[in-house]
Design a protein around this motif. Structure first.
Motif, short mmCIF file in Angstrom:
data_model
loop_
_atom_site.label_atom_id
_atom_site.label_comp_id
_atom_site.label_asym_id
_atom_site.label_seq_id
_atom_site.Cartn_x
_atom_site.Cartn_y
_atom_site.Cartn_z
N GLY A 56 -47.11 -1.13 88.55
CA GLY A 56 -47.26 -0.85 89.97
C GLY A 56 -46.63 -1.84 90.92
N ARG A 57 -45.87 -2.80 90.43
CA ARG A 57 -45.33 -3.86 91.30
C ARG A 57 -43.96 -3.47 91.84
NH1 ARG A 57 -47.84 -7.78 93.95
NH2 ARG A 57 -49.04 -8.20 92.04
N LEU A 58 -43.84 -3.47 93.17
CA LEU A 58 -42.57 -3.21 93.84
C LEU A 58 -41.97 -4.54 94.30
CD1 LEU A 58 -43.50 -0.06 95.97
CD2 LEU A 58 -42.13 -0.13 93.90
N TYR A 59 -40.75 -4.82 93.88
CA TYR A 59 -40.10 -6.10 94.18
C TYR A 59 -38.59 -5.91 94.11
CZ TYR A 59 -39.43 -6.01 89.13
OH TYR A 59 -39.07 -5.62 87.87
N ASP A 60 -37.87 -6.90 94.59
CA ASP A 60 -36.41 -6.96 94.46
C ASP A 60 -36.05 -8.28 93.80
OD1 ASP A 60 -36.09 -4.54 95.74
OD2 ASP A 60 -35.45 -5.41 97.66
N GLN A 117 -33.77 -3.75 92.14
CA GLN A 117 -34.14 -3.72 93.56
C GLN A 117 -35.04 -2.50 93.81
OE1 GLN A 117 -30.39 -3.86 92.95
NE2 GLN A 117 -31.00 -5.95 92.41
N LEU A 118 -36.28 -2.63 93.38
CA LEU A 118 -37.22 -1.52 93.52
C LEU A 118 -37.54 -1.22 94.98
CD1 LEU A 118 -39.79 -2.03 90.63
CD2 LEU A 118 -38.76 0.15 91.26
N LYS A 119 -37.75 -2.26 95.76
CA LYS A 119 -38.07 -2.04 97.18
C LYS A 119 -36.88 -1.42 97.90
CE LYS A 119 -39.24 -6.14 98.47
NZ LYS A 119 -39.61 -7.18 99.41
N ALA A 120 -35.69 -1.91 97.63
CA ALA A 120 -34.50 -1.35 98.27
C ALA A 120 -34.31 0.11 97.87
CB ALA A 120 -33.27 -2.18 97.91
N ALA A 121 -34.58 0.42 96.59
CA ALA A 121 -34.46 1.81 96.14
C ALA A 121 -35.48 2.70 96.84
CB ALA A 121 -34.66 1.87 94.63
N LEU A 142 -31.25 11.89 94.10
CA LEU A 142 -32.42 11.01 94.05
C LEU A 142 -32.31 10.03 92.89
CD1 LEU A 142 -35.25 10.18 95.04
CD2 LEU A 142 -36.19 11.93 93.52
N THR A 143 -32.03 10.53 91.71
CA THR A 143 -31.97 9.63 90.55
C THR A 143 -30.81 8.65 90.66
OG1 THR A 143 -30.78 11.34 89.31
CG2 THR A 143 -33.17 11.21 88.99
N LYS A 144 -29.72 9.05 91.34
CA LYS A 144 -28.60 8.12 91.52
C LYS A 144 -29.01 6.93 92.40
CE LYS A 144 -23.67 7.90 92.66
NZ LYS A 144 -23.75 6.67 93.45
N ILE A 145 -29.85 7.18 93.39
CA ILE A 145 -30.35 6.08 94.23
C ILE A 145 -31.05 5.04 93.36
CG2 ILE A 145 -32.09 5.46 95.96
CD1 ILE A 145 -31.42 8.07 97.43
N PHE A 146 -31.89 5.52 92.45
CA PHE A 146 -32.59 4.58 91.57
C PHE A 146 -31.62 3.84 90.66
CE2 PHE A 146 -36.07 7.96 91.95
CZ PHE A 146 -36.59 7.36 93.09
N SER A 147 -30.72 4.58 90.04
CA SER A 147 -29.76 3.95 89.11
C SER A 147 -28.87 2.95 89.82
CB SER A 147 -28.90 5.04 88.45
OG SER A 147 -29.69 5.91 87.67
N ASP A 148 -28.46 3.26 91.04
CA ASP A 148 -27.60 2.35 91.80
C ASP A 148 -28.30 1.04 92.12
OD1 ASP A 148 -25.58 4.19 91.73
OD2 ASP A 148 -25.82 4.88 93.79
N HIS A 149 -29.63 1.04 92.11
CA HIS A 149 -30.40 -0.17 92.42
C HIS A 149 -30.96 -0.83 91.15
CE1 HIS A 149 -30.29 1.67 96.45
NE2 HIS A 149 -30.44 0.44 96.90
N GLY A 150 -30.47 -0.41 90.01
CA GLY A 150 -30.90 -1.03 88.76
C GLY A 150 -32.29 -0.62 88.29
N VAL A 151 -32.82 0.44 88.88
CA VAL A 151 -34.17 0.89 88.54
C VAL A 151 -34.11 1.81 87.32
CG1 VAL A 151 -36.20 2.18 89.34
CG2 VAL A 151 -34.93 0.71 90.93
#
Length: 574
Positions: A367-371, A376-380, A413-422
């Motif tokens: 559950g932790r959101l961080y960058d 970059q979970l928060k940025a994603a 949507l999934t590309k946004i996550f992948s682009d941020h390393g998520v």
């Protein structure tokens, strides 16, 4: 009410003398100090905030003659985990501007901000109300955030569950004006500064009274085929009974609770809720009130360690407890139907909403959101919320569901996550996806060991051995807590690890992902650096000796502790 005059605990006296939770919080906020006094610390919980200190900094501060590094944890009340994109963006702003730059999705489908300084506390809670949310009753001896299946599936059933969640939230909310006076109104003029958070109805608490409840009180609403909110761990659970596509009522469960105190192991224990009675949809709110009143009037107010409703239910038995509920309700209830939990969907990955749109459940580890430099979970989250501006739903496994996605936008949507390393849910191992941990060190004052900061590395060590055993697709729950309070619901998991001493855990086995069976103590005081080998031994024994279709938890229960230890010791390690 009971006519007995109990010997009140210290906290009970604080509540009774608090003028309905006002205490001296206002003057203490105005004082030039970095922390609150003991009495107000207890009252602040009802307002949705805990005082903490960073235990990583204690030793260094002590060397330099300093005090503790105090800060506040602020928790929201978000019924059923439903939140808008704008509300999520506001929380991301607050965690950067007023917190420690991370935020936590909890095991009860809500959000915690950490690292908020006392001087910023009013500003933080005020801003949460400003976006239409509240922190009132997120903590404390009241009905807390109500859990409900977060899936957005337009089947005509889940919307009824959400409606009941909202009705119960309003009906069981504290009515004290102290919350608005402290956090919502202008402290100098007394004028209301915003519209969010609802309106108080008066000084006197018509439901709770001046002492509120003896202890925290938790509720959840689920479907038999989808127990994604762990209904048997709740003080009160409403299990929907569905016939011909319609909810005809609820099987009401009472008396669940996870926390225990090892030093008082004969006196305190985890418990699963018991099936009490059936109620119709229009009875549900009044039944919940009646249950709460029984706990209010007969729960233990002398010893907080045995003050949860589970101890009252166990002491009386479910039949006597039901009769008391019916007396408060003013009418008898029918017996439960045969319906019980049969499944658990974590709602991760893509799911059809049955309305032409899709939802996507993103696994958020613990559950932790961080960058950081890798992820970059928060940025994603920011990018996805701004792009789609959709409703989000938080799960009981600390993850997030993005709703109302057009089929043509799924890849976007999934590309946004992948682009941020998520890491996408479909790229997450099964064992990681079904694991969860509480916050523990460094901020939780009860923590004995690591939990959230340690579990990811434990999972790292498990993934390859499980794959070699051919168990990488098997679903079983692994849960870890830094202390026996059980915030990550460890005691009904397939495997669980509860902090017992420095870098040592109590190893539990035999629960299950379905949530309706308690685990047993498999081994005590297990060193952290041996946990991976211990787990692999159990899993290897399971692979060699399981019955067809048997889950890991079922296997552990069937063979029992002694045989499991022998089988695990003899099992080959991959």
């Amino acid at each position: 009410m009971s006519t007995d005059t109990p010997k009140l605990s210290k906290v009970e006296k604080i509540k009774e003398e608090s003028q309905f939770l006002a205490g001296t919080i206002g003057p203490e906020m105005a004082a030039d100090t970095d922390h609150f006094g003991d009495a107000d610390i207890q009252l602040l919980k009802f307002h949705g905030t805990y005082q903490q200190d960073n235990r990583d900094q204690r030793a260094e501060l002590k060397k330099t003659g300093g005090g503790k590094a105090y800060s506040m944890m602020v928790r929201c009340r978000i019924p059923g985990g439903r939140i808008t994109s704008s509300q999520m963006l506001a929380h991301l702003d607050m965690c950067d501007e007023l917190g420690d730059s991370t935020m936590k999705i909890t095991t009860r489908q809500t959000i915690q901000l950490h690292g908020v300084l006392k001087s910023d506390l009013r500003k933080t809670i005020n801003r949460i109300n400003e976006i239409g949310l509240s922190t009132l009753a997120a903590c404390g001896d009241v009905n807390r955030n109500i859990m409900c299946c977060p899936a957005k599936i337009n089947d005509g059933i889940r919307e009824q569950l959400n409606q009941l969640t909202d009705e119960l939230t309003i009906a069981l909310a504290p009515q004290t004006p102290a919350y608005h006076e402290l956090w919502v109104e202008d402290p100098e003029t007394g004028e209301k500064t915003l519209e969010g958070g609802g309106e108080p109805t008066g000084v006197v608490e018509p439901l709770y009274g001046p002492r509120y409840l003896p202890r925290k009180f938790k509720m959840g609403i689920a479907l038999p085929e989808d127990n994604c909110i762990d209904i048997y761990t709740q003080d009160v659970g409403f299990l929907a009974v569905v016939r011909d596509g319609k909810i005809i009522g609820f099987n009401v469960l009472a008396g669940g609770g996870m926390g225990t105190t090892p030093a008082l192991k004969e006196k305190t224990y985890p418990a699963l809720a018991k099936r009490m009675a059936f109620c119709t949809p229009d009875q549900a709110v009044e039944v919940a009130k009646a249950i709460l009143k029984v706990q209010r009037d007969y729960g233990n107010r002398e010893d907080r360690k045995i003050a949860r409703m589970k101890y009252l239910v166990d002491k009386w038995g479910i039949d006597k407890f039901r009769r008391a509920v019916e007396e408060y309700l003013g009418t008898p209830l029918k017996d439960c139907t045969e319906d019980d939990v049969t499944g658990f969907d974590d709602h991760m990955g893509w799911q059809d909403q049955l309305d032409g749109k899709w939802s996507y459940g993103l696994n958020i580890e613990n559950g932790r959101l961080y960058d950081n430099e890798k992820v970059q979970l928060k940025a994603a989250m920011r990018a996805a919320c701004k792009e789609f501006n959709t409703e989000l739903r938080m799960t009981g496994h600390q993850s997030i569901i993005f709703t109302d996605i057009d089929p043509a936008d799924k890849d976007k949507l999934t590309k946004i996550f992948s682009d941020h390393g998520v890491r996408l849910t479909e790229d997450t191992s099964t064992v990681r996806r079904w694991s969860m941990a509480c916050v523990a060190l460094p901020t939780c004052g009860l923590a004995i060991t690591e939990s959230e900061r340690y579990l990811p590395s434990l999972i790292d060590g498990l993934e390859a051995p499980l794959a070699k055993l051919g168990l990488d697709k098997d679903r079983f729950t692994i849960r870890m807590t830094g202390c026996p309070n059980g915030c990550a619901r460890p005691y009904n998991a397939d495997l669980a690890f509860v902090g017992k001493a420095k870098e040592k855990y109590t190893f539990y086995a035999g629960g299950g992902w379905l949530g309706n069976r308690l685990a047993y103590v498999y081994k005590d005081l297990v060193p952290a650096d041996t946990l991976v080998d211990e787990i692999v031994g159990v899993c290897s024994a399971y692979k060699s000796h399981r019955n067809e279709g048997e889950s890991l938890g079922e296997f552990c229960t069937r063979v029992g502790r002694d045989e499991l230890e022998s089988l695990a010791a003899a099992a080959p390690r991959p």
